[in-house]
Design a protein around this motif. Sequence first.
Motif, PDB file in Angstrom:
ATOM      1  N   SER A   1       0.843  -1.197   0.000  1.00  0.00           N
ATOM      2  CA  SER A   1       0.000   0.000   0.000  1.00  0.00           C
ATOM      3  C   SER A   1       0.874   1.242   0.000  1.00  0.00           C
ATOM      4  CB  SER A   1      -0.897   0.028   1.248  1.00  0.00           C
ATOM      5  OG  SER A   1      -1.734  -1.095   1.276  1.00  0.00           O
ATOM      6  N   TRP A   2       0.421   2.241  -0.685  1.00  0.00           N
ATOM      7  CA  TRP A   2       1.133   3.523  -0.742  1.00  0.00           C
ATOM      8  C   TRP A   2       0.215   4.597  -0.177  1.00  0.00           C
ATOM      9  CZ3 TRP A   2       6.032   2.862  -2.236  1.00  0.00           C
ATOM     10  CH2 TRP A   2       6.339   1.710  -2.948  1.00  0.00           C
ATOM     11  N   MET A   3       0.671   5.285   0.853  1.00  0.00           N
ATOM     12  CA  MET A   3      -0.136   6.320   1.507  1.00  0.00           C
ATOM     13  C   MET A   3       0.737   7.528   1.804  1.00  0.00           C
ATOM     14  SD  MET A   3      -2.006   3.863   4.303  1.00  0.00           S
ATOM     15  CE  MET A   3      -0.743   2.606   4.410  1.00  0.00           C
ATOM     16  N   ARG A   4       0.082   8.623   2.108  1.00  0.00           N
ATOM     17  CA  ARG A   4       0.782   9.812   2.596  1.00  0.00           C
ATOM     18  C   ARG A   4       0.253  10.072   3.994  1.00  0.00           C
ATOM     19  NH1 ARG A   4       3.767  13.063  -0.361  1.00  0.00           N
ATOM     20  NH2 ARG A   4       3.036  14.976   0.594  1.00  0.00           N
ATOM     21  N   LEU A   5       1.106   9.813   5.001  1.00  0.00           N
ATOM     22  CA  LEU A   5       0.694   9.897   6.394  1.00  0.00           C
ATOM     23  C   LEU A   5       1.654  10.767   7.189  1.00  0.00           C
ATOM     24  CD1 LEU A   5       0.035   6.079   7.056  1.00  0.00           C
ATOM     25  CD2 LEU A   5      -1.644   7.809   6.435  1.00  0.00           C
ATOM     26  N   THR A   6       1.208  11.200   8.327  1.00  0.00           N
ATOM     27  CA  THR A   6       2.076  11.863   9.296  1.00  0.00           C
ATOM     28  C   THR A   6       2.629  10.789  10.236  1.00  0.00           C
ATOM     29  OG1 THR A   6       0.324  12.183  10.927  1.00  0.00           O
ATOM     30  CG2 THR A   6       0.594  13.926   9.245  1.00  0.00           C
ATOM     31  N   PRO A   7       3.672  11.103  11.009  1.00  0.00           N
ATOM     32  CA  PRO A   7       4.152  10.116  11.990  1.00  0.00           C
ATOM     33  C   PRO A   7       3.050   9.682  12.963  1.00  0.00           C
ATOM     34  CG  PRO A   7       5.781  11.840  11.711  1.00  0.00           C
ATOM     35  CD  PRO A   7       4.549  12.275  10.957  1.00  0.00           C
ATOM     36  N   ALA A   8       2.197  10.616  13.360  1.00  0.00           N
ATOM     37  CA  ALA A   8       1.108  10.274  14.284  1.00  0.00           C
ATOM     38  C   ALA A   8       0.110   9.320  13.630  1.00  0.00           C
ATOM     39  CB  ALA A   8       0.396  11.539  14.757  1.00  0.00           C
TER      40      ALA A   8
ATOM     41  N   HIS B   1       0.356 -22.880  10.778  1.00  0.00           N
ATOM     42  CA  HIS B   1       1.092 -21.712  11.253  1.00  0.00           C
ATOM     43  C   HIS B   1       1.052 -20.667  10.147  1.00  0.00           C
ATOM     44  CE1 HIS B   1       2.529 -23.843  14.716  1.00  0.00           C
ATOM     45  NE2 HIS B   1       2.945 -24.822  13.944  1.00  0.00           N
ATOM     46  N   VAL B   2       0.818 -19.428  10.517  1.00  0.00           N
ATOM     47  CA  VAL B   2       0.753 -18.324   9.557  1.00  0.00           C
ATOM     48  C   VAL B   2       1.664 -17.207  10.049  1.00  0.00           C
ATOM     49  CG1 VAL B   2      -0.726 -16.550   8.541  1.00  0.00           C
ATOM     50  CG2 VAL B   2      -1.599 -18.880   8.824  1.00  0.00           C
ATOM     51  N   ALA B   3       2.499 -16.705   9.159  1.00  0.00           N
ATOM     52  CA  ALA B   3       3.355 -15.558   9.475  1.00  0.00           C
ATOM     53  C   ALA B   3       2.747 -14.326   8.803  1.00  0.00           C
ATOM     54  CB  ALA B   3       4.770 -15.786   8.954  1.00  0.00           C
ATOM     55  N   LEU B   4       2.582 -13.271   9.540  1.00  0.00           N
ATOM     56  CA  LEU B   4       2.136 -11.996   8.983  1.00  0.00           C
ATOM     57  C   LEU B   4       3.215 -10.977   9.324  1.00  0.00           C
ATOM     58  CD1 LEU B   4      -0.058 -10.437   7.491  1.00  0.00           C
ATOM     59  CD2 LEU B   4      -1.056  -9.899   9.699  1.00  0.00           C
ATOM     60  N   ILE B   5       3.865 -10.480   8.313  1.00  0.00           N
ATOM     61  CA  ILE B   5       4.989  -9.563   8.493  1.00  0.00           C
ATOM     62  C   ILE B   5       4.572  -8.204   7.957  1.00  0.00           C
ATOM     63  CG2 ILE B   5       7.379  -9.123   7.834  1.00  0.00           C
ATOM     64  CD1 ILE B   5       7.518 -12.280   7.481  1.00  0.00           C
ATOM     65  N   GLN B   6       4.766  -7.171   8.759  1.00  0.00           N
ATOM     66  CA  GLN B   6       4.349  -5.829   8.371  1.00  0.00           C
ATOM     67  C   GLN B   6       5.544  -4.888   8.398  1.00  0.00           C
ATOM     68  OE1 GLN B   6       1.059  -4.554  10.969  1.00  0.00           O
ATOM     69  NE2 GLN B   6       1.138  -6.644  11.731  1.00  0.00           N
ATOM     70  N   TYR B   7       5.589  -4.025   7.443  1.00  0.00           N
ATOM     71  CA  TYR B   7       6.559  -2.949   7.442  1.00  0.00           C
ATOM     72  C   TYR B   7       5.797  -1.671   7.100  1.00  0.00           C
ATOM     73  CZ  TYR B   7      10.033  -6.644   6.943  1.00  0.00           C
ATOM     74  OH  TYR B   7      10.796  -7.770   7.120  1.00  0.00           O
ATOM     75  N   GLY B   8       6.067  -0.625   7.789  1.00  0.00           N
ATOM     76  CA  GLY B   8       5.508   0.679   7.470  1.00  0.00           C
ATOM     77  C   GLY B   8       6.623   1.691   7.683  1.00  0.00           C
ATOM     78  N   PHE B   9       7.034   2.361   6.636  1.00  0.00           N
ATOM     79  CA  PHE B   9       8.198   3.238   6.757  1.00  0.00           C
ATOM     80  C   PHE B   9       8.080   4.401   5.768  1.00  0.00           C
ATOM     81  CE2 PHE B   9       9.008  -0.271   3.933  1.00  0.00           C
ATOM     82  CZ  PHE B   9       9.492   0.322   2.782  1.00  0.00           C
ATOM     83  N   PRO B  10       8.681   5.522   6.110  1.00  0.00           N
ATOM     84  CA  PRO B  10       8.663   6.670   5.188  1.00  0.00           C
ATOM     85  C   PRO B  10       9.695   6.483   4.084  1.00  0.00           C
ATOM     86  CG  PRO B  10       9.890   7.246   7.147  1.00  0.00           C
ATOM     87  CD  PRO B  10       9.365   5.852   7.368  1.00  0.00           C
ATOM     88  N   PHE B  11       9.443   7.081   2.957  1.00  0.00           N
ATOM     89  CA  PHE B  11      10.406   7.088   1.859  1.00  0.00           C
ATOM     90  C   PHE B  11      10.178   8.347   1.032  1.00  0.00           C
ATOM     91  CE2 PHE B  11       6.689   5.114   0.130  1.00  0.00           C
ATOM     92  CZ  PHE B  11       6.613   5.567  -1.170  1.00  0.00           C
ATOM     93  N   ARG B  12      11.175   8.713   0.269  1.00  0.00           N
ATOM     94  CA  ARG B  12      11.074   9.878  -0.619  1.00  0.00           C
ATOM     95  C   ARG B  12      11.326   9.428  -2.047  1.00  0.00           C
ATOM     96  NH1 ARG B  12      14.097  12.445   3.877  1.00  0.00           N
ATOM     97  NH2 ARG B  12      12.587  13.746   4.953  1.00  0.00           N
ATOM     98  N   VAL B  13      10.613  10.066  -2.960  1.00  0.00           N
ATOM     99  CA  VAL B  13      10.827   9.751  -4.377  1.00  0.00           C
ATOM    100  C   VAL B  13      11.604  10.872  -5.036  1.00  0.00           C
ATOM    101  CG1 VAL B  13       8.893   8.215  -4.676  1.00  0.00           C
ATOM    102  CG2 VAL B  13       8.543  10.659  -4.943  1.00  0.00           C
TER     103      VAL B  13
END
Length: 195
Positions: free
Chosen positions: A142-149, A183-195
Amino acid sequence: MAGRENRRITDVGTLKAFAHPLRAELYRLLCVQDVATASQLAEHVDEAVSLVSYHLRRLAGHGLIEEAEPQTADGRERWWRPASDGVSIQDADFRDDPGKSAAHLAATRLFHDQRADRYRRYLDERATWSAEWNAANLDVESWMRLTPAELTALKEELRALLQRYDERSRAAEAAGETEGREHVALIQYGFPFRV
Protein backbone atom coordinates in the motif's frame (compact mmCIF):
# COMPACT_ATOMS: atom_id res chain seq x y z
CA MET A 1 1.85 -18.62 26.84
CA ALA A 2 -1.17 -16.37 26.46
CA GLY A 3 -1.30 -13.52 28.90
CA ARG A 4 2.42 -12.84 29.16
CA GLU A 5 3.54 -9.53 27.74
CA ASN A 6 6.15 -8.97 25.04
CA ARG A 7 9.68 -8.58 26.36
CA ARG A 8 11.16 -5.23 25.36
CA ILE A 9 14.86 -5.57 24.59
CA THR A 10 16.59 -2.36 25.63
CA ASP A 11 20.21 -3.37 26.22
CA VAL A 12 22.76 -4.00 23.49
CA GLY A 13 24.05 -7.21 25.10
CA THR A 14 20.65 -8.90 24.89
CA LEU A 15 20.11 -7.50 21.40
CA LYS A 16 23.43 -8.96 20.20
CA ALA A 17 22.67 -12.30 21.84
CA PHE A 18 19.24 -12.43 20.20
CA ALA A 19 20.45 -11.22 16.80
CA HIS A 20 22.57 -14.28 16.15
CA PRO A 21 21.06 -16.02 13.06
CA LEU A 22 20.64 -19.42 14.70
CA ARG A 23 19.37 -18.00 18.00
CA ALA A 24 16.77 -15.86 16.24
CA GLU A 25 15.57 -18.92 14.32
CA LEU A 26 15.48 -21.07 17.47
CA TYR A 27 13.47 -18.38 19.25
CA ARG A 28 10.96 -18.27 16.38
CA LEU A 29 10.64 -22.06 16.41
CA LEU A 30 9.98 -22.03 20.16
CA CYS A 31 7.31 -19.37 19.69
CA VAL A 32 5.61 -21.54 17.08
CA GLN A 33 5.94 -24.82 19.00
CA ASP A 34 5.39 -23.36 22.51
CA VAL A 35 7.74 -25.94 24.08
CA ALA A 36 10.53 -28.07 22.63
CA THR A 37 13.78 -29.82 23.45
CA ALA A 38 17.16 -29.06 21.91
CA SER A 39 16.91 -32.36 20.02
CA GLN A 40 13.57 -31.42 18.48
CA LEU A 41 14.81 -27.98 17.51
CA ALA A 42 18.07 -29.37 16.11
CA GLU A 43 16.07 -31.45 13.62
CA HIS A 44 14.37 -28.30 12.32
CA VAL A 45 17.55 -26.27 11.90
CA ASP A 46 19.77 -29.15 10.78
CA GLU A 47 22.42 -28.48 13.42
CA ALA A 48 24.07 -30.59 16.13
CA VAL A 49 22.11 -30.93 19.36
CA SER A 50 25.13 -29.72 21.34
CA LEU A 51 25.28 -26.50 19.29
CA VAL A 52 21.54 -25.92 19.66
CA SER A 53 21.79 -26.54 23.42
CA TYR A 54 24.57 -23.95 23.67
CA HIS A 55 22.51 -21.32 21.87
CA LEU A 56 19.41 -22.11 23.92
CA ARG A 57 21.43 -21.55 27.11
CA ARG A 58 22.61 -18.19 25.72
CA LEU A 59 19.00 -17.16 25.05
CA ALA A 60 18.03 -18.30 28.53
CA GLY A 61 20.93 -16.35 30.03
CA HIS A 62 19.35 -13.18 28.65
CA GLY A 63 15.88 -14.10 29.87
CA LEU A 64 14.46 -14.64 26.38
CA ILE A 65 13.56 -18.29 26.96
CA GLU A 66 13.12 -20.40 30.07
CA GLU A 67 12.89 -24.01 31.10
CA ALA A 68 9.45 -25.51 30.64
CA GLU A 69 7.69 -28.30 32.48
CA PRO A 70 8.84 -31.69 31.17
CA GLN A 71 6.46 -33.00 28.52
CA THR A 72 7.56 -36.63 28.91
CA ALA A 73 8.75 -38.88 31.71
CA ASP A 74 12.30 -38.87 30.33
CA GLY A 75 14.21 -36.91 32.96
CA ARG A 76 17.20 -36.47 30.64
CA GLU A 77 15.25 -34.13 28.35
CA ARG A 78 15.39 -30.42 29.02
CA TRP A 79 12.33 -28.58 27.71
CA TRP A 80 12.35 -24.89 26.75
CA ARG A 81 9.73 -22.25 26.07
CA PRO A 82 9.71 -18.51 25.30
CA ALA A 83 9.79 -16.42 28.47
CA SER A 84 7.21 -14.00 27.02
CA ASP A 85 4.68 -13.79 24.20
CA GLY A 86 7.33 -12.19 22.00
CA VAL A 87 9.99 -9.54 21.90
CA SER A 88 9.89 -5.86 21.07
CA ILE A 89 12.94 -3.99 19.82
CA GLN A 90 12.52 -0.26 19.38
CA ASP A 91 14.86 2.13 17.61
CA ALA A 92 14.57 4.74 20.37
CA ASP A 93 16.32 2.42 22.83
CA PHE A 94 19.49 2.28 20.70
CA ARG A 95 19.84 5.79 19.26
CA ASP A 96 21.91 7.33 22.05
CA ASP A 97 25.21 5.71 21.00
CA PRO A 98 26.69 4.96 17.56
CA GLY A 99 27.73 1.43 18.63
CA LYS A 100 24.27 0.63 19.92
CA SER A 101 22.72 2.12 16.80
CA ALA A 102 24.97 -0.03 14.58
CA ALA A 103 24.02 -3.16 16.56
CA HIS A 104 20.33 -2.30 16.17
CA LEU A 105 20.74 -1.78 12.43
CA ALA A 106 22.58 -5.09 12.03
CA ALA A 107 19.89 -6.93 14.01
CA THR A 108 17.11 -5.30 11.99
CA ARG A 109 18.78 -6.32 8.73
CA LEU A 110 19.20 -9.90 9.96
CA PHE A 111 15.53 -10.16 10.98
CA HIS A 112 14.43 -8.70 7.64
CA ASP A 113 16.61 -11.18 5.71
CA GLN A 114 15.24 -14.11 7.71
CA ARG A 115 11.65 -12.98 7.11
CA ALA A 116 12.30 -12.56 3.39
CA ASP A 117 13.87 -16.04 3.26
CA ARG A 118 10.80 -17.51 4.95
CA TYR A 119 8.50 -15.87 2.38
CA ARG A 120 10.72 -17.03 -0.50
CA ARG A 121 10.49 -20.56 0.90
CA TYR A 122 6.69 -20.28 0.85
CA LEU A 123 6.80 -19.07 -2.77
CA ASP A 124 9.04 -22.00 -3.72
CA GLU A 125 6.66 -24.44 -1.98
CA ARG A 126 3.42 -22.75 -3.02
CA ALA A 127 2.52 -25.60 -5.39
CA THR A 128 2.43 -27.98 -2.40
CA TRP A 129 -0.25 -25.91 -0.62
CA SER A 130 -3.95 -26.27 -1.42
CA ALA A 131 -5.78 -23.83 -3.67
CA GLU A 132 -7.63 -22.63 -0.56
CA TRP A 133 -4.38 -21.71 1.21
CA ASN A 134 -2.98 -20.07 -1.90
CA ALA A 135 -6.15 -17.98 -2.27
CA ALA A 136 -5.89 -16.96 1.39
CA ASN A 137 -2.26 -15.83 0.97
CA LEU A 138 -1.82 -12.16 1.80
CA ASP A 139 0.61 -10.16 -0.31
CA VAL A 140 -0.22 -6.48 -0.10
CA GLU A 141 1.68 -3.31 -0.84
CA SER A 142 0.00 0.00 0.00
CA TRP A 143 1.13 3.52 -0.74
CA MET A 144 -0.14 6.32 1.51
CA ARG A 145 0.78 9.81 2.60
CA LEU A 146 0.69 9.90 6.39
CA THR A 147 2.08 11.86 9.30
CA PRO A 148 4.15 10.12 11.99
CA ALA A 149 1.11 10.27 14.28
CA GLU A 150 -1.11 8.63 11.66
CA LEU A 151 1.42 5.86 11.02
CA THR A 152 1.69 5.27 14.77
CA ALA A 153 -2.10 5.04 15.05
CA LEU A 154 -2.24 2.61 12.12
CA LYS A 155 0.49 0.49 13.75
CA GLU A 156 -1.45 0.33 17.03
CA GLU A 157 -4.71 -0.59 15.27
CA LEU A 158 -2.96 -3.37 13.36
CA ARG A 159 -1.39 -4.68 16.59
CA ALA A 160 -4.78 -4.74 18.28
CA LEU A 161 -6.33 -6.57 15.33
CA LEU A 162 -3.53 -9.16 15.29
CA GLN A 163 -3.89 -9.64 19.05
CA ARG A 164 -7.62 -10.38 18.65
CA TYR A 165 -6.94 -13.00 15.97
CA ASP A 166 -4.15 -14.54 18.04
CA GLU A 167 -6.35 -14.78 21.13
CA ARG A 168 -9.20 -16.23 19.08
CA SER A 169 -6.97 -18.89 17.51
CA ARG A 170 -5.40 -19.83 20.85
CA ALA A 171 -8.86 -20.23 22.40
CA ALA A 172 -10.02 -22.38 19.48
CA GLU A 173 -6.95 -24.60 19.77
CA ALA A 174 -7.40 -24.90 23.53
CA ALA A 175 -10.97 -26.07 22.80
CA GLY A 176 -9.59 -28.75 20.47
CA GLU A 177 -10.51 -26.98 17.22
CA THR A 178 -7.33 -27.74 15.29
CA GLU A 179 -8.79 -28.95 11.99
CA GLY A 180 -7.49 -26.92 9.06
CA ARG A 181 -5.15 -24.76 11.17
CA GLU A 182 -1.61 -24.05 9.98
CA HIS A 183 1.09 -21.71 11.25
CA VAL A 184 0.75 -18.32 9.56
CA ALA A 185 3.36 -15.56 9.47
CA LEU A 186 2.14 -12.00 8.98
CA ILE A 187 4.99 -9.56 8.49
CA GLN A 188 4.35 -5.83 8.37
CA TYR A 189 6.56 -2.95 7.44
CA GLY A 190 5.51 0.68 7.47
CA PHE A 191 8.20 3.24 6.76
CA PRO A 192 8.66 6.67 5.19
CA PHE A 193 10.41 7.09 1.86
CA ARG A 194 11.07 9.88 -0.62
CA VAL A 195 10.83 9.75 -4.38
